[in-house]
Scaffold this active site. Structure first.
Site, short mmCIF file in Angstrom:
data_model
loop_
_atom_site.label_atom_id
_atom_site.label_comp_id
_atom_site.label_asym_id
_atom_site.label_seq_id
_atom_site.Cartn_x
_atom_site.Cartn_y
_atom_site.Cartn_z
NE ARG A 68 -0.95 -1.21 4.45
CZ ARG A 68 -1.74 -1.76 5.47
NH1 ARG A 68 -3.01 -1.19 5.97
NH2 ARG A 68 -1.13 -2.38 6.48
CD GLU A 122 6.11 -26.80 13.96
OE1 GLU A 122 6.73 -25.72 13.11
OE2 GLU A 122 4.70 -26.71 14.36
CG HIS A 158 0.91 -28.61 7.42
ND1 HIS A 158 0.59 -27.85 6.18
CD2 HIS A 158 1.54 -27.42 8.14
CE1 HIS A 158 0.62 -26.41 6.21
NE2 HIS A 158 1.24 -26.20 7.69
N1 LIG Z 1 4.72 -15.91 7.53
C1 LIG Z 1 4.43 -17.07 7.67
O1 LIG Z 1 5.49 -18.04 7.51
C2 LIG Z 1 3.04 -17.87 6.92
C3 LIG Z 1 2.01 -16.86 6.83
N2 LIG Z 1 0.78 -17.44 6.38
C4 LIG Z 1 -0.08 -16.69 5.74
O2 LIG Z 1 0.15 -15.76 4.69
C5 LIG Z 1 -0.42 -14.53 4.96
C6 LIG Z 1 0.44 -13.36 4.81
O3 LIG Z 1 1.58 -13.78 6.22
P1 LIG Z 1 2.60 -12.71 6.28
O4 LIG Z 1 3.42 -12.34 5.33
O5 LIG Z 1 3.25 -13.33 7.73
O6 LIG Z 1 1.84 -11.51 6.91
P2 LIG Z 1 2.60 -10.03 7.16
O7 LIG Z 1 1.51 -9.39 8.12
O8 LIG Z 1 3.94 -9.93 7.34
O9 LIG Z 1 2.05 -9.40 5.64
C7 LIG Z 1 1.02 -9.23 5.15
C8 LIG Z 1 1.11 -7.99 4.23
O10 LIG Z 1 -0.23 -7.61 3.72
C9 LIG Z 1 -0.18 -6.08 3.77
N3 LIG Z 1 -1.37 -5.42 3.81
C10 LIG Z 1 -2.32 -5.53 4.98
N4 LIG Z 1 -3.23 -4.73 4.54
C11 LIG Z 1 -3.05 -4.17 3.37
C12 LIG Z 1 -3.83 -3.47 2.74
N5 LIG Z 1 -5.02 -2.92 3.08
N6 LIG Z 1 -3.40 -2.94 1.53
C13 LIG Z 1 -2.39 -3.45 1.14
N7 LIG Z 1 -1.68 -4.10 1.63
C14 LIG Z 1 -2.02 -4.68 2.90
C15 LIG Z 1 0.79 -5.85 4.68
O11 LIG Z 1 1.43 -4.53 4.24
P3 LIG Z 1 2.01 -3.42 5.38
O12 LIG Z 1 3.35 -4.06 5.12
O13 LIG Z 1 2.00 -2.05 4.62
O14 LIG Z 1 1.23 -3.60 6.62
C16 LIG Z 1 1.77 -6.79 4.64
O15 LIG Z 1 3.08 -6.36 3.94
C17 LIG Z 1 -1.24 -14.59 6.18
O16 LIG Z 1 -2.54 -15.05 5.64
C18 LIG Z 1 -0.65 -15.61 6.85
O17 LIG Z 1 -1.53 -16.56 7.79
C19 LIG Z 1 0.99 -18.96 6.10
C20 LIG Z 1 1.88 -19.54 6.48
C21 LIG Z 1 3.13 -19.18 7.06
O1 LIG Z 2 1.98 -23.54 8.29
C1 LIG Z 2 2.94 -23.93 9.30
O2 LIG Z 2 3.87 -24.59 8.93
C2 LIG Z 2 5.06 -24.45 9.76
C3 LIG Z 2 6.08 -26.04 9.65
O3 LIG Z 2 6.46 -25.87 8.55
P1 LIG Z 2 7.65 -26.81 8.19
O4 LIG Z 2 7.67 -26.95 6.52
O5 LIG Z 2 8.81 -26.08 8.69
O6 LIG Z 2 7.50 -28.14 8.61
C4 LIG Z 2 4.92 -24.09 11.25
O7 LIG Z 2 6.07 -23.85 12.02
C5 LIG Z 2 3.92 -23.10 11.30
O8 LIG Z 2 3.54 -22.86 12.73
C6 LIG Z 2 2.67 -23.21 10.47
O9 LIG Z 2 1.81 -21.99 10.46
#
Ligand SMILES: NC(=O)C1=CN([C@@H]2O[C@H](COP(=O)(O)OP(=O)(O)OC[C@H]3O[C@@H](n4cnc5c(N)ncnc54)[C@H](OP(=O)(O)O)[C@@H]3O)[C@@H](O)[C@H]2O)C=CC1
Ligand SMILES: O=C1O[C@H](COP(=O)(O)O)[C@@H](O)[C@H](O)[C@H]1O
Length: 489
Positions: free
Chosen positions: A51, A215, A239
């Site tokens: 954004r 884990e 998973h």
């Molecule tokens: N991180 C992980 O390891 C994992 C994540 N997920 C899933 O993936 C998804 C993303 O996770 P993650 O990257 O950790 O989340 P983050 O909060 O780090 O990133 C989400 C992004 O969405 C952007 N965002 C939020 N609201 C808006 C908006 N209105 N307009 C534009 N951009 C917006 C944020 O931008 P801004 O930077 O500006 O706030 C941010 O960059 C989630 O659903 C999470 O559950 C699933 C498995 C593992």
């Molecule tokens: O989706 C998820 O997976 C990881 C574990 O993934 P792995 O590939 O490292 O086995 C888990 O740690 C995390 O909590 C969960 O959101």
């Protein structure tokens, strides 16, 4: 992926949430690796979306930083130059429909458009609407949805319904990154490309199956998300159940996405329901307290950053799962998954029944069973525990348990094992849904998990504690030993 074909169609890969943790840690590195392996069509583009206002150079710097931080090997200059040329950035507040008009200058009308929603699911509806309002959805437009798809059956339906207002099921790719793991893929090959197992994969030969995902990590600063989820929603609903369905499904008609997914759904429908009546006999939930991991003291769950002192969320789950169908009647599947275990290790262990008659009963009252272990990670591979005669003369035969061990790193020496996200992004660009979860799978999995989660809520018992660096609460041992079996460690 050495024999894979290149992406056939030119594609615009739109990365919503490009500044987020997942995008930086997994998605951008996966796209780079695909480019390095020459699997991206030369005309394909990668469009970051966030954004805030960013110039091309600022976005490129962000990508460069992510690649340097999260790719362990040396980066290849030639690939980097090509990769950076593919990049574009579009500033969009995802909740503002008119902002999406900016995509018209970034996407090519003839390209496949793959929209990766790496954002909180609350934004999925806004993104779909923004794309639709601006006439960006065509037949060859796809959406890739990150987990969690809801926190229950009801909330998952809300998310699925919103997306379904704009996209057909064959345009929707729900991610479960375990399906992208090489070893999980190999599970299907192991079962259906070897007659040895094909005829030995049911209750006549198998005693029980254990699926363990241990884990080492805790919750990694994700208190807000994890405390609402707990290990049941975070790991089991997706998973572990996905792995279970691949172990338990009947042979699909072919390897098409829907043939495989039809079989997986049948397994989910056959899971014996768990409710207040059988919850104590079939499940154990735990929560880690402070302890030691590899010699270092680590905090307990309630001491993690941002913690509520009275949280009852579980960080460990063990479940006895029964599959009420012809193939698996009487064969329990024991699932176990926890955070802050002594080591990272995911494996499936298939325990076979003993031979019908024990010829060695004078020396062995019970012969150790044959065991097939599929090591999902680390030390990817497969081994079989067998009984062997110890060489030597003499009247009595001495036996010893031995292993036939197929380690991927030894057997496929020059073959790089691709990261799960590489495979999944590649398949989404190819348009193959086999490694993605269909709506009915998500919903069947939630139905079963909701029963357990609701039964836990009814009993209102606190999770059993276990010290970080241990294999979980003592009660999880009792869960399996009362059936006359024990966990493989
Ligand atoms: N991180 C992980 O390891 C994992 C994540 N997920 C899933 O993936 C998804 C993303 O996770 P993650 O990257 O950790 O989340 P983050 O909060 O780090 O990133 C989400 C992004 O969405 C952007 N965002 C939020 N609201 C808006 C908006 N209105 N307009 C534009 N951009 C917006 C944020 O931008 P801004 O930077 O500006 O706030 C941010 O960059 C989630 O659903 C999470 O559950 C699933 C498995 C593992
Ligand atoms: O989706 C998820 O997976 C990881 C574990 O993934 P792995 O590939 O490292 O086995 C888990 O740690 C995390 O909590 C969960 O959101």
């Amino acid at each position: 992926m050495g024999n894979s074909i290149a992406v056939t169609q030119a594609c615009d890969f739109i990365l919503f949430g490009t500044k987020g943790d997942l995008a930086r840690r997994k998605l951008l590195p996966a796209l780079y690796q695909l480019d390095k392996s020459e699997l991206l069509n030369p005309a394909s583009r990668i469009v970051g979306v966030a954004r805030n206002d960013m110039s091309y150079d600022e976005f490129k710097q962000l990508v460069e930083k992510a690649l340097n931080e999260f790719i362990k090997e040396d980066l290849c200059d030639e690939t980097l130059a090509r990769f950076y040329q593919r990049l574009d950035y579009v500033q969009v507040n995802m909740a503002e429909s008119e902002d999406y008009a900016r995509f018209h200058q970034a996407v090519h009308p003839d390209h496949v458009m793959v929209n990766y929603f790496s954002t909180p699911p609350a934004l999925f509806g806004d993104i779909c609407k923004g794309l639709a309002d601006n006439k960006l959805i065509k037949e060859n437009t796809r959406v890739v949805l990150e987990k969690p798809i809801g926190f229950s059956l009801t909330s998952s339906k809300v998310i699925n319904d919103v997306v379904a207002q704009y996209f057909q099921e064959n345009q929707i790719y729900r991610i479960d990154h375990y399906l992208g793991k090489e070893t999980v893929q190999n599970l299907v090959a192991l079962r259906f490309a070897n007659s040895l197992f094909a005829s030995k994969w049911d209750n006549r030969t198998i005693d029980h199956v254990q699926i363990s995902v241990a884990e080492e990590v805790g919750i990694e600063g994700r208190w807000d998300y994890f405390d609402k989820a707990g290990q049941m929603r975070d790991m089991i609903q997706n998973h572990l159940l996905q792995v279970l369905t691949l172990v338990a499904m009947d042979p699909p008609v072919n390897l098409d996405a829907d043939s495989i997914r039809d079989e997986k759904v049948k397994v989910l429908k056959s899971l014996r329901r768990i409710n207040e009546e059988n919850i104590h006999d079939t499940t154990v939930r735990g929560q880690y307290t402070k302890g030691f991991l590899k010699g270092n003291e680590v905090p307990g769950y309630l001491e993690e950053e941002g913690a509520n002192l009275d949280s009852n969320s579980e960080t460990f789950v063990a479940i006895r799962v029964d599959i009420d169908n012809w193939r698996w009647a009487g064969v329990p599947f024991y699932l176990r998954s926890g955070k802050r275990m002594p080591a990272k290790s995911s494996e499936i262990v298939v325990h076979f029944k003993n031979p019908p008659h024990n010829l060695y009963r004078d020396s062995y009252r019970n012969l150790p069973p044959n065991k097939l272990t599929i090591r999902l990670q680390p030390h990817e591979g497969v081994d079989i525990q067998m009984m062997n005669k110890v060489p030597g003369l003499g009247q009595s035969t001495r036996l010893q348990t031995t292993k036939l061990d197929l380690s991927f790193s030894d057997t496929f020496k020059n073959q790089r094992i691709a990261e799960a996200y590489e495979r999944l992004l590649y398949e989404a660009m190819l348009g193959n849904q086999a490694l993605f979860v269909r709506r009915d799978e998500v919903e069947e999995a939630w139905k079963w998990c909701d029963g357990i989660i609701n039964a836990w809520a009814e009993t209102d018992e606190a999770p059993k504690s276990y010290p970080a660096g241990s294999w979980g609460p003592v009660a999880s041992v009792a869960l399996i030993t009362k059936d006359g079996r024990s966990w493989d460690e």
